[in-house]
Design a protein around this motif. Structure first.
Motif, PDB file in Angstrom:
ATOM      1  N   ALA A  39      -9.816   2.986   5.686  1.00  0.00           N
ATOM      2  CA  ALA A  39      -9.093   3.023   6.988  1.00  0.00           C
ATOM      3  C   ALA A  39      -9.942   2.501   8.111  1.00  0.00           C
ATOM      4  O   ALA A  39      -9.302   1.830   9.031  1.00  0.00           O
ATOM      5  CB  ALA A  39      -9.222   4.561   7.269  1.00  0.00           C
ATOM      6  N   ARG A  40     -11.275   2.289   7.866  1.00  0.00           N
ATOM      7  CA  ARG A  40     -12.014   1.159   8.989  1.00  0.00           C
ATOM      8  C   ARG A  40     -11.680  -0.085   9.001  1.00  0.00           C
ATOM      9  O   ARG A  40     -11.520  -0.518  10.128  1.00  0.00           O
ATOM     10  CB  ARG A  40     -13.372   1.944   8.874  1.00  0.00           C
ATOM     11  CG  ARG A  40     -13.785   3.189   9.250  1.00  0.00           C
ATOM     12  CD  ARG A  40     -15.105   3.370   8.965  1.00  0.00           C
ATOM     13  NE  ARG A  40     -15.689   4.759   9.542  1.00  0.00           N
ATOM     14  CZ  ARG A  40     -16.800   4.909   9.582  1.00  0.00           C
ATOM     15  NH1 ARG A  40     -18.080   4.225   8.994  1.00  0.00           N
ATOM     16  NH2 ARG A  40     -17.228   6.317  10.038  1.00  0.00           N
ATOM     17  N   VAL A  41     -11.609  -0.769   7.782  1.00  0.00           N
ATOM     18  CA  VAL A  41     -11.294  -2.281   7.762  1.00  0.00           C
ATOM     19  C   VAL A  41      -9.757  -2.687   7.780  1.00  0.00           C
ATOM     20  O   VAL A  41      -9.625  -3.806   7.993  1.00  0.00           O
ATOM     21  CB  VAL A  41     -12.107  -2.774   6.632  1.00  0.00           C
ATOM     22  CG1 VAL A  41     -13.496  -2.413   6.627  1.00  0.00           C
ATOM     23  CG2 VAL A  41     -11.508  -2.135   5.135  1.00  0.00           C
ATOM     24  N   GLN A  81     -14.479   6.101  -0.205  1.00  0.00           N
ATOM     25  CA  GLN A  81     -13.574   5.327  -0.418  1.00  0.00           C
ATOM     26  C   GLN A  81     -12.477   5.089   0.778  1.00  0.00           C
ATOM     27  O   GLN A  81     -11.995   4.155   1.450  1.00  0.00           O
ATOM     28  CB  GLN A  81     -12.804   5.217  -1.611  1.00  0.00           C
ATOM     29  CG  GLN A  81     -13.870   4.511  -2.710  1.00  0.00           C
ATOM     30  CD  GLN A  81     -13.302   4.515  -4.014  1.00  0.00           C
ATOM     31  OE1 GLN A  81     -12.137   5.354  -4.252  1.00  0.00           O
ATOM     32  NE2 GLN A  81     -13.924   3.981  -4.964  1.00  0.00           N
ATOM     33  N   ILE A  82     -11.591   6.207   0.826  1.00  0.00           N
ATOM     34  CA  ILE A  82     -10.625   6.349   1.807  1.00  0.00           C
ATOM     35  C   ILE A  82     -11.073   5.966   3.262  1.00  0.00           C
ATOM     36  O   ILE A  82     -10.498   5.584   3.940  1.00  0.00           O
ATOM     37  CB  ILE A  82      -9.960   7.742   1.788  1.00  0.00           C
ATOM     38  CG1 ILE A  82      -9.433   8.168   0.480  1.00  0.00           C
ATOM     39  CG2 ILE A  82      -8.947   8.062   2.771  1.00  0.00           C
ATOM     40  CD1 ILE A  82      -8.770   9.224   0.207  1.00  0.00           C
ATOM     41  N   ALA A 110     -10.711  -0.805  -2.187  1.00  0.00           N
ATOM     42  CA  ALA A 110     -11.911  -0.969  -1.382  1.00  0.00           C
ATOM     43  C   ALA A 110     -12.583  -2.184  -1.722  1.00  0.00           C
ATOM     44  O   ALA A 110     -13.174  -2.788  -1.052  1.00  0.00           O
ATOM     45  CB  ALA A 110     -12.726   0.157  -1.874  1.00  0.00           C
ATOM     46  N   ARG A 111     -12.630  -2.657  -3.126  1.00  0.00           N
ATOM     47  CA  ARG A 111     -13.119  -4.007  -3.602  1.00  0.00           C
ATOM     48  C   ARG A 111     -12.507  -5.167  -2.952  1.00  0.00           C
ATOM     49  O   ARG A 111     -13.345  -5.919  -2.535  1.00  0.00           O
ATOM     50  CB  ARG A 111     -13.006  -3.772  -5.083  1.00  0.00           C
ATOM     51  CG  ARG A 111     -13.874  -5.187  -6.047  1.00  0.00           C
ATOM     52  CD  ARG A 111     -13.737  -5.031  -7.118  1.00  0.00           C
ATOM     53  NE  ARG A 111     -12.404  -5.112  -7.538  1.00  0.00           N
ATOM     54  CZ  ARG A 111     -12.024  -4.889  -8.961  1.00  0.00           C
ATOM     55  NH1 ARG A 111     -12.727  -4.326  -9.626  1.00  0.00           N
ATOM     56  NH2 ARG A 111     -10.752  -4.924  -9.109  1.00  0.00           N
ATOM     57  N   SER A 112     -11.397  -4.939  -2.543  1.00  0.00           N
ATOM     58  CA  SER A 112     -10.694  -6.327  -2.298  1.00  0.00           C
ATOM     59  C   SER A 112     -10.961  -6.579  -0.412  1.00  0.00           C
ATOM     60  O   SER A 112     -11.063  -7.408  -0.139  1.00  0.00           O
ATOM     61  CB  SER A 112      -9.172  -6.286  -2.374  1.00  0.00           C
ATOM     62  OG  SER A 112      -8.791  -6.351  -3.720  1.00  0.00           O
ATOM     63  N   LEU A 113     -10.898  -5.150   0.178  1.00  0.00           N
ATOM     64  CA  LEU A 113     -10.884  -5.140   1.507  1.00  0.00           C
ATOM     65  C   LEU A 113     -12.239  -4.834   2.205  1.00  0.00           C
ATOM     66  O   LEU A 113     -12.512  -5.042   3.177  1.00  0.00           O
ATOM     67  CB  LEU A 113      -9.843  -4.197   2.079  1.00  0.00           C
ATOM     68  CG  LEU A 113      -8.397  -4.239   1.742  1.00  0.00           C
ATOM     69  CD1 LEU A 113      -7.559  -3.064   2.262  1.00  0.00           C
ATOM     70  CD2 LEU A 113      -7.792  -5.607   2.165  1.00  0.00           C
ATOM     71  N   VAL A 114     -13.157  -4.105   1.359  1.00  0.00           N
ATOM     72  CA  VAL A 114     -14.315  -3.847   1.933  1.00  0.00           C
ATOM     73  C   VAL A 114     -15.530  -4.457   1.253  1.00  0.00           C
ATOM     74  O   VAL A 114     -15.932  -5.737   1.819  1.00  0.00           O
ATOM     75  CB  VAL A 114     -14.497  -2.172   1.900  1.00  0.00           C
ATOM     76  CG1 VAL A 114     -15.973  -1.759   2.629  1.00  0.00           C
ATOM     77  CG2 VAL A 114     -13.452  -1.396   2.581  1.00  0.00           C
ATOM     78  N   LEU A 139       0.824  -1.183   0.050  1.00  0.00           N
ATOM     79  CA  LEU A 139       0.027   0.101  -0.052  1.00  0.00           C
ATOM     80  C   LEU A 139       0.899   1.019  -0.034  1.00  0.00           C
ATOM     81  O   LEU A 139       0.616   2.280  -0.720  1.00  0.00           O
ATOM     82  CB  LEU A 139      -1.033  -0.102   1.247  1.00  0.00           C
ATOM     83  CG  LEU A 139      -2.124  -0.975   1.359  1.00  0.00           C
ATOM     84  CD1 LEU A 139      -2.839  -1.114   2.522  1.00  0.00           C
ATOM     85  CD2 LEU A 139      -2.991  -0.970   0.006  1.00  0.00           C
ATOM     86  N   GLN A 140       1.916   1.253   1.007  1.00  0.00           N
ATOM     87  CA  GLN A 140       2.846   2.587   0.788  1.00  0.00           C
ATOM     88  C   GLN A 140       3.545   2.512  -0.345  1.00  0.00           C
ATOM     89  O   GLN A 140       3.461   3.780  -0.858  1.00  0.00           O
ATOM     90  CB  GLN A 140       4.030   2.152   1.954  1.00  0.00           C
ATOM     91  CG  GLN A 140       3.435   2.379   3.469  1.00  0.00           C
ATOM     92  CD  GLN A 140       4.403   2.315   4.412  1.00  0.00           C
ATOM     93  OE1 GLN A 140       5.456   1.726   4.165  1.00  0.00           O
ATOM     94  NE2 GLN A 140       4.173   2.498   5.587  1.00  0.00           N
TER      95      GLN A 140
END
Length: 448
Positions: free
Chosen positions: A204-206, A199-200, A144-148, A92-93
């Motif tokens: 950040a929440r998940v 999205q951001i 977001a699609r992968s993590l949320v 991600l970084q």
């Protein structure tokens, strides 16, 4: 037949595919509304200029992402399955840093070229801002699609912000206000920025707490994959948007606007392909890396069943309702129904080919994907140069359809050879033949 369709709809994979398709169709419907309303609130020249700069901005956004959006899909799924938080943080970084620098370079390039052309500085600023925000939403939607969820990723990328733009354009149309391209780009940028913020926040929440995790990198793997993903993304964007730029250059802004409208309508099948890619990119990598071959094959077969139904319905809609749909852009668009039909045949063939591109890229065969897409773009360019002077807009449509059909066939052959998977709707014929063969064997056994 109705009973079979109901049984198909009860399956979990089918519901996921259909839900994703409905999201894409809804997004496509809103995009259609945006473009048709824009055509009616702008002059013919103004709409052609808007369509051309929109195509430039979309290609520029892909160039500025440097393949990081596809890289995230490829490796986030792998690292999630292996619970590699250190590599997730490093990935991600790395992606954020690379895309930030690359986008600044791309935006500066757009400004310089547009300035040399003598374009209005307000339009240059609006296009540059739209390009930057569009790239941010593309990148954010993949994470977001992968993590949320698919809704958070694709909904904010293609659906929710368009509602705002449609409402704005309706107000302009009812108020008999004529827009210029810069104004519409500004409104689209503001609306899309709200989706980017959503999205951001959701990501950040998940995300797990990575503050105490030391970031690790697999630089050589990422660099090699990103290069191939980047080339593929640029070629795909050129395949989708460069047509309008060429028509603008070889003919005129008004004709470019007409071709843009016809190609967006024909993209009803491209929406299906995008929906399949979206669903496949979320589900197939985890099944592949966890070696769940049975569920992998079952998912592909059910995707093919839904695709076959959608392709048949879409072709009927374009054939019968094409003139009425074109008329929504304006009366002078309806004369190009034949162009729309030819373009729709090409995108229907692509959709029927299934997510072969996604499977090749997400299973580590991205290197062989790039030459096929490059050949597709080159063939289309040659076709444009030969057929447009001879047949005009219809020649452009024929070139686009032939090149797309040949690329789809090549990708499916490569997918079957490299992965052993047939993602096209032809798999249904083999599956049906296998079932009939099994029934015949059982019948013979029972008679004995």
């Amino acid at each position: 037949m109705i009973k079979s369709i109901l049984q198909l709809m009860r399956r979990d994979v089918t519901r996921g595919v259909v839900g994703t398709i409905l999201l894409k169709v809804g997004s496509g419907g809103l995009a259609f509304a945006v473009f048709s309303l824009a055509a009616r609130t702008m002059s013919p020249d103004g709409f052609g200029i808007f369509a051309t700069w929109l195509s430039v901005a979309q290609i520029a956004a892909v160039v500025g992402l440097v393949g990081q959006e596809s890289l995230l899909v490829r490796f986030l799924n792998e690292y999630q399955v292996g619970n590699r938080l250190d590599l997730i943080k490093g990935l991600l970084q790395s992606s954020v840093k690379i895309t930030s620098v690359a986008m600044l370079v791309v935006i500066l390039g757009i400004a310089i070229v547009a300035g040399l052309r003598g374009d209005w500085w307000v339009l240059i600023l609006a296009v540059a801002a739209y390009t930057a925000v569009s790239a941010g939403v593309m990148l954010g939607s993949q994470v977001a699609r992968s993590l949320v969820s698919i809704l958070m990723g694709e909904g904010n990328r293609e659906f929710f912000w368009r509602v705002i733009v449609v409402l704005f354009l309706l107000a302009m149309l009812l108020g008999h206000r004529q827009l210029d391209p810069a104004e519409l780009f500004a409104v689209m940028t503001i609306a899309m920025s709200a989706g980017l913020i959503a999205q951001i926040v959701s990501i950040a929440r998940v995300l797990p707490d990575l503050r105490g995790t030391a970031a690790r990198s697999e630089t050589s793997r990422w660099r090699s994959s990103a290069l191939h993903f980047w080339l593929a993304s640029i070629l795909e964007a050129a395949n989708q948007y460069f047509d309008v730029i060429l028509v603008y250059w070889m003919l005129d802004p008004v004709t470019a606007g007409i071709y843009f409208a016809a190609s967006r309508l024909a993209n009803i099948f491209a929406m299906l392909s995008a929906a399949l890619y979206t669903f496949g990119a979320r589900r197939l990598p985890s099944l592949y890396f966890s070696k769940n071959h049975q569920e992998f094959g079952r998912t592909l077969r059910l995707m093919a069943e839904v695709t076959a139904l959608c392709v048949a319905a879409g072709l009927a809609t374009i054939w019968i309702g094409g003139p009425y749909l074109l008329n929504l852009f304006g009366p002078h668009f309806t004369t190009q129904h034949s162009v729309l039909i030819v373009l729709a045949i090409g995108t229907a063939i692509q959709a029927a080919g299934g997510p072969s591109a996604a499977i090749l890229q997400l299973t580590g065969h991205e290197r062989i994907y790039v030459p096929v897409v490059a050949a597709n773009v080159a063939l289309r360019l040659v076709g444009f140069l030969i057929l447009i002077p001879w047949l005009g807009l219809l020649g452009a449509a024929i070139s686009a359809t032939v090149s797309l059909a040949l690329a789809t066939i090549a990708l499916n052959v490569l997918c079957r050879r490299r992965t052993g998977v047939d993602p096209s709707i032809l798999v249904l014929l083999r599956f049906s033949a296998l079932k009939r063969g099994n029934y015949a064997v059982r019948g013979a056994d029972s008679s004995d």
